[in-house]
Design a protein around this motif. Structure first.
Motif, PDB file in Angstrom:
ATOM      1  N   GLU A 128       0.832  -1.202   0.000  1.00  0.00           N
ATOM      2  CA  GLU A 128       0.000   0.000   0.000  1.00  0.00           C
ATOM      3  C   GLU A 128       0.866   1.252   0.000  1.00  0.00           C
ATOM      4  N   ALA A 129       1.911   1.269   0.811  1.00  0.00           N
ATOM      5  CA  ALA A 129       2.787   2.442   0.874  1.00  0.00           C
ATOM      6  C   ALA A 129       3.482   2.694  -0.456  1.00  0.00           C
ATOM      7  N   VAL A 130       3.895   1.638  -1.145  1.00  0.00           N
ATOM      8  CA  VAL A 130       4.533   1.790  -2.462  1.00  0.00           C
ATOM      9  C   VAL A 130       3.551   2.377  -3.464  1.00  0.00           C
ATOM     10  N   LEU A 131       2.331   1.886  -3.474  1.00  0.00           N
ATOM     11  CA  LEU A 131       1.328   2.365  -4.431  1.00  0.00           C
ATOM     12  C   LEU A 131       0.970   3.822  -4.174  1.00  0.00           C
ATOM     13  N   VAL A 132       0.917   4.217  -2.908  1.00  0.00           N
ATOM     14  CA  VAL A 132       0.632   5.621  -2.582  1.00  0.00           C
ATOM     15  C   VAL A 132       1.796   6.515  -3.021  1.00  0.00           C
ATOM     16  N   ALA A 133       3.023   6.068  -2.773  1.00  0.00           N
ATOM     17  CA  ALA A 133       4.199   6.890  -3.070  1.00  0.00           C
ATOM     18  C   ALA A 133       4.488   6.992  -4.557  1.00  0.00           C
ATOM     19  N   HIS A 134       4.067   5.995  -5.343  1.00  0.00           N
ATOM     20  CA  HIS A 134       4.438   5.945  -6.764  1.00  0.00           C
ATOM     21  C   HIS A 134       3.206   5.688  -7.631  1.00  0.00           C
ATOM     22  N   PRO A 135       2.523   6.761  -8.060  1.00  0.00           N
ATOM     23  CA  PRO A 135       1.284   6.618  -8.827  1.00  0.00           C
ATOM     24  C   PRO A 135       1.466   5.953 -10.188  1.00  0.00           C
ATOM     25  N   ASN A 136       2.704   5.890 -10.698  1.00  0.00           N
ATOM     26  CA  ASN A 136       2.940   5.243 -11.994  1.00  0.00           C
ATOM     27  C   ASN A 136       3.341   3.774 -11.855  1.00  0.00           C
ATOM     28  N   THR A 137       3.317   3.269 -10.654  1.00  0.00           N
ATOM     29  CA  THR A 137       3.795   1.906 -10.420  1.00  0.00           C
ATOM     30  C   THR A 137       2.659   0.895 -10.462  1.00  0.00           C
ATOM     31  N   VAL A 138       2.911  -0.202 -11.166  1.00  0.00           N
ATOM     32  CA  VAL A 138       2.027  -1.372 -11.168  1.00  0.00           C
ATOM     33  C   VAL A 138       2.573  -2.368 -10.148  1.00  0.00           C
ATOM     34  N   LEU A 139       1.708  -2.898  -9.298  1.00  0.00           N
ATOM     35  CA  LEU A 139       2.116  -3.842  -8.264  1.00  0.00           C
ATOM     36  C   LEU A 139       1.711  -5.256  -8.645  1.00  0.00           C
ATOM     37  N   ILE A 140       2.658  -6.175  -8.498  1.00  0.00           N
ATOM     38  CA  ILE A 140       2.365  -7.607  -8.580  1.00  0.00           C
ATOM     39  C   ILE A 140       2.630  -8.178  -7.196  1.00  0.00           C
ATOM     40  N   GLY A 141       1.566  -8.629  -6.536  1.00  0.00           N
ATOM     41  CA  GLY A 141       1.689  -9.136  -5.178  1.00  0.00           C
ATOM     42  C   GLY A 141       1.490 -10.638  -5.132  1.00  0.00           C
ATOM     43  N   LEU A 142       2.460 -11.333  -4.544  1.00  0.00           N
ATOM     44  CA  LEU A 142       2.386 -12.790  -4.425  1.00  0.00           C
ATOM     45  C   LEU A 142       2.202 -13.179  -2.968  1.00  0.00           C
ATOM     46  N   ASP A 143       1.370 -14.171  -2.724  1.00  0.00           N
ATOM     47  CA  ASP A 143       1.286 -14.772  -1.391  1.00  0.00           C
ATOM     48  C   ASP A 143       0.661 -16.149  -1.503  1.00  0.00           C
ATOM     49  N   ARG A 144       1.174 -17.076  -0.718  1.00  0.00           N
ATOM     50  CA  ARG A 144       0.632 -18.430  -0.712  1.00  0.00           C
ATOM     51  C   ARG A 144      -0.557 -18.568   0.228  1.00  0.00           C
ATOM     52  N   ASP A 145      -0.763 -17.569   1.099  1.00  0.00           N
ATOM     53  CA  ASP A 145      -1.817 -17.612   2.110  1.00  0.00           C
ATOM     54  C   ASP A 145      -3.090 -16.986   1.535  1.00  0.00           C
ATOM     55  N   THR A 146      -4.124 -17.791   1.316  1.00  0.00           N
ATOM     56  CA  THR A 146      -5.352 -17.280   0.689  1.00  0.00           C
ATOM     57  C   THR A 146      -6.077 -16.289   1.597  1.00  0.00           C
ATOM     58  N   GLU A 147      -5.979 -16.479   2.918  1.00  0.00           N
ATOM     59  CA  GLU A 147      -6.623 -15.532   3.829  1.00  0.00           C
ATOM     60  C   GLU A 147      -5.938 -14.169   3.756  1.00  0.00           C
ATOM     61  N   ALA A 148      -4.627 -14.156   3.712  1.00  0.00           N
ATOM     62  CA  ALA A 148      -3.897 -12.891   3.577  1.00  0.00           C
ATOM     63  C   ALA A 148      -4.234 -12.201   2.266  1.00  0.00           C
ATOM     64  N   LEU A 149      -4.315 -12.964   1.195  1.00  0.00           N
ATOM     65  CA  LEU A 149      -4.664 -12.380  -0.117  1.00  0.00           C
ATOM     66  C   LEU A 149      -6.035 -11.727  -0.082  1.00  0.00           C
ATOM     67  N   ALA A 150      -6.984 -12.357   0.583  1.00  0.00           N
ATOM     68  CA  ALA A 150      -8.330 -11.793   0.649  1.00  0.00           C
ATOM     69  C   ALA A 150      -8.321 -10.450   1.375  1.00  0.00           C
ATOM     70  N   HIS A 151      -7.601 -10.366   2.480  1.00  0.00           N
ATOM     71  CA  HIS A 151      -7.514  -9.096   3.210  1.00  0.00           C
ATOM     72  C   HIS A 151      -6.754  -8.052   2.388  1.00  0.00           C
ATOM     73  N   ALA A 152      -5.691  -8.466   1.711  1.00  0.00           N
ATOM     74  CA  ALA A 152      -4.917  -7.523   0.897  1.00  0.00           C
ATOM     75  C   ALA A 152      -5.762  -6.971  -0.243  1.00  0.00           C
ATOM     76  N   ARG A 153      -6.607  -7.812  -0.817  1.00  0.00           N
ATOM     77  CA  ARG A 153      -7.449  -7.368  -1.926  1.00  0.00           C
ATOM     78  C   ARG A 153      -8.401  -6.259  -1.474  1.00  0.00           C
ATOM     79  N   VAL A 154      -8.932  -6.394  -0.262  1.00  0.00           N
ATOM     80  CA  VAL A 154      -9.810  -5.350   0.277  1.00  0.00           C
ATOM     81  C   VAL A 154      -9.008  -4.082   0.551  1.00  0.00           C
ATOM     82  N   ARG A 155      -7.843  -4.243   1.158  1.00  0.00           N
ATOM     83  CA  ARG A 155      -7.021  -3.089   1.526  1.00  0.00           C
ATOM     84  C   ARG A 155      -6.578  -2.297   0.301  1.00  0.00           C
ATOM     85  N   LEU A 156      -6.315  -2.985  -0.793  1.00  0.00           N
ATOM     86  CA  LEU A 156      -5.788  -2.334  -2.001  1.00  0.00           C
ATOM     87  C   LEU A 156      -6.859  -2.092  -3.065  1.00  0.00           C
ATOM     88  N   ALA A 157      -8.120  -2.174  -2.687  1.00  0.00           N
ATOM     89  CA  ALA A 157      -9.212  -2.083  -3.667  1.00  0.00           C
ATOM     90  C   ALA A 157      -9.165  -0.775  -4.456  1.00  0.00           C
TER      91      ALA A 157
END
Length: 369
Positions: free
Chosen positions: A44-73
């Motif tokens: 989230e901090a990277v996306l806020v600081a760099h409006p031209n940046t595309v983020l690719i986020g990896l995680d093996r934990d499906t619960e973490a991914l679900a929360h991250a998806r909401v946070r970065l909506a």
């Protein structure tokens, strides 16, 4: 998705942003990989600081991914969140159509979500089923490991991944216990470990089960095996000027990180040649001297940062690096020649203060803190 379990404070956040900024803060689209997305604090901090940046986020934990998806909506138009282990990064990039990246962050180890969720079995201080899988959709559990591995295999896991001095004694206790009944509880396992370690050794080094739980977690999730593949693959994908930041939390992770970076920052050419051969020079430079440690304020604000070790590196332009080393070598030869008999007084040649490449440091020097 239920309510968020766990409190997430991104470790060394400002330092990570500072190190990544030169690579991501360009007047063009840049691509950043968060190889261990977790609850997306760093992302989230990277996306806020760099409006031209595309983020690719990896995680093996499906619960973490679900929360991250909401946070970065709110960044939905420039994020790709992938259910994957970090050693799958080349496949993910190929599928998404990104041949190169500009930044990558590895925040290794177990996440706050996993530690604070009592049913996940990561914490020795809470009773829970012995699971310890970061990805609960696949793989063996810690319960299967402690109840099916042979004594030599259990001892090896504890000794290698936990650096446990009493690995043999603890493995023997597990074997005896499972002969009476299957070991299913994290609290019972922690008690077995405590009983296996001599009393004087229990008085120092924190909880006596800490190293055993670390070892089982690493074995269950194949963490070091995946990291050994993932780090070189991520470095290979960085574009010139791209930067990698790695946060490690124990000596095994940090050792692998140090080795992966050391292989890239040294010349592979013969040491006695006056010029760097094409293709033999360093391809990266370190951005810090050794591993950076957290400051007192960081640890006070976030106790889980106490064991972190940060390393970072930047990809070089091979031709520019080779030319810089060649120029420095020529300068050193001129200075040496000025002090030889018959070559004139010092100062009659080139000015040492204006040497090509002077002040850039050696290949293993970093920006420091």
């Amino acid at each position: 998705m239920g309510e968020l379990r766990g409190t997430h404070v991104p470790v060394l956040l400002e330092r990570c942003l500072e190190l990544l900024a030169p690579a991501l803060g360009q007047n063009r689209r840049t691509v950043h990989v968060d190889a261990t997305l977790g609850l997306a604090g760093h992302a989230e901090a990277v996306l806020v600081a760099h409006p031209n940046t595309v983020l690719i986020g990896l995680d093996r934990d499906t619960e973490a991914l679900a929360h991250a998806r909401v946070r970065l909506a709110r960044f939905a138009d420039r994020i790709h969140l992938e259910h994957a282990v970090y050693d799958e990064l080349p496949d993910v990039l190929h599928r998404l159509g990104y041949p190169a990246i500009d930044g990558v962050l590895f925040d290794l180890g177990v996440s706050s979500l996993q530690l604070d969720a009592p049913d996940r079995g990561f914490a020795y201080a809470q009773d829970a089923p012995l699971d310890m899988r970061m990805d609960q959709t696949r793989g063996v559990t810690a319960e299967e490991v402690v109840n099916t591995y042979s004594h030599p295999d259990l001892a090896r896991v504890l000794r290698v991944y936990g650096e446990e001095k009493f690995a043999g004694k603890i493995a023997s206790a597990m074997i005896r216990e499972r002969e009476r009944g299957r070991i299913t509880s994290s609290a019972r396992l922690a008690e077995l470990v405590r009983e296996s370690i001599p009393a004087p050794a229990r008085r120092t080094g924190g909880h006596p089960a800490k190293r055993t739980f670390q070892a089982l977690r690493i074995e269950v999730n194949r963490e070091l095996v995946a990291l050994e593949t993932a780090l070189p693959a991520a470095l290979d994908k960085l574009a010139v000027g791209g930067r990698a930041v790695i946060l490690s939390y124990h000596s095994l992770e940090d050792r692998l990180t140090k080795q992966a970076l050391a292989d890239r920052v040294r010349s592979k050419g013969p040491v006695d040649l006056p010029v760097e051969l094409p293709g033999s020079g360093p391809t990266f430079r370190l951005l810090s001297r050794g591993a950076e440690l957290p400051g007192e304020a960081e640890v006070a604000a976030n106790p889980r940062a106490a064991s972190v070790r940060l390393r970072a590196a930047e990809r070089l332009d091979p031709e520019a690096a080779r030319q810089g080393r060649t120029d420095r070598e020529r300068y050193r030869r001129r200075v040496k020649a000025m002090h030889q008999p018959g070559t004139g007084a010092p100062g009659s040649g080139s000015d040492p203060g204006s040497a090509p490449g002077d002040g850039n440091g050696t290949d293993e020097e970093g920006e420091g803190t």
